[in-house]
Scaffold this motif. Structure first.
Motif, PDB file in Angstrom:
ATOM      1  N   PRO A  26       4.282  11.872  -1.916  1.00 28.34           N
ATOM      2  CA  PRO A  26       3.012  11.511  -2.550  1.00 28.34           C
ATOM      3  C   PRO A  26       3.089  10.251  -3.414  1.00 28.34           C
ATOM      4  O   PRO A  26       2.174   9.431  -3.396  1.00 28.34           O
ATOM      5  N   GLU A  27       4.192  10.083  -4.125  1.00 28.72           N
ATOM      6  CA  GLU A  27       4.319   8.920  -5.001  1.00 28.72           C
ATOM      7  C   GLU A  27       4.574   7.618  -4.231  1.00 28.72           C
ATOM      8  O   GLU A  27       4.499   6.529  -4.805  1.00 28.72           O
ATOM      9  N   ARG A  29       2.805   6.799  -1.348  1.00 27.69           N
ATOM     10  CA  ARG A  29       1.640   6.490  -0.495  1.00 27.69           C
ATOM     11  C   ARG A  29       0.899   5.242  -0.937  1.00 27.69           C
ATOM     12  O   ARG A  29       0.497   4.434  -0.098  1.00 27.69           O
ATOM     13  N   GLU A  30       0.709   5.068  -2.217  1.00 28.57           N
ATOM     14  CA  GLU A  30       0.010   3.856  -2.691  1.00 28.57           C
ATOM     15  C   GLU A  30       0.790   2.621  -2.293  1.00 28.57           C
ATOM     16  O   GLU A  30       0.205   1.619  -1.860  1.00 28.57           O
ATOM     17  N   PRO A  83      -3.525   8.830  -3.676  1.00 29.85           N
ATOM     18  CA  PRO A  83      -3.789   8.487  -5.074  1.00 29.85           C
ATOM     19  C   PRO A  83      -5.019   7.579  -5.159  1.00 29.85           C
ATOM     20  O   PRO A  83      -5.576   7.178  -4.125  1.00 29.85           O
TER      21      PRO A  83
END
Length: 133
Positions: A26-27, A29-30, A83
């Protein structure tokens, strides 16, 4: 299969990129979205259609989080939460502008349908990404 429709996720490259986005932590993806947009925005030579297709998909994800943006609910888009991408709005706009500027393989591939649905879709994304005064 290649390309089967004109939407931002309707080609093998974009669908595979979205799958990679889902598989990423998740961290991360940006950063993946930023990287796809940056690679296209900073290309000064011939822009490969695969690179452009990833940037169009990334721009659609940014636009989906902006006022007036269409949801990124394609079966081929990412399934995992993203995010806040709204800080990438300007970069996404620059990437789409590059896709629509020669030399661009994606632009060449859709050249015959100059005012067709692919161009309309990319320009709709641009419209959502343009900052409002």
């Amino acid at each position: 299969m290649g390309t089967w429709d004109v939407g931002p996720f309707d080609n093998d490259t974009a669908a595979d990129w979205c799958g990679g986005l889902d598989d990423a932590a998740p961290e991360a993806r940006e950063a993946m979205v930023r990287a796809a947009l940056t690679e296209t925005a900073e290309t000064t030579d011939y822009l490969d259609s695969d690179v452009a297709n990833e940037a169009i998909a990334a721009a659609a994800l940014v636009a989906a989080q902006c006022p007036g943006g269409a949801p990124a609910d394609s079966a081929y888009g990412p399934d995992e939460p993203l995010p806040d991408l709204t800080g990438l709005r300007g970069l996404a706009l620059r990437a789409l502008d590059r896709v629509l500027t020669e030399p661009s393989e994606a632009l060449e591939l859709w050249e015959e349908a100059e005012d067709g649905p692919w161009h309309t879709g990319v320009n709709q994304l641009r419209g959502v990404l343009v900052p409002r005064p």
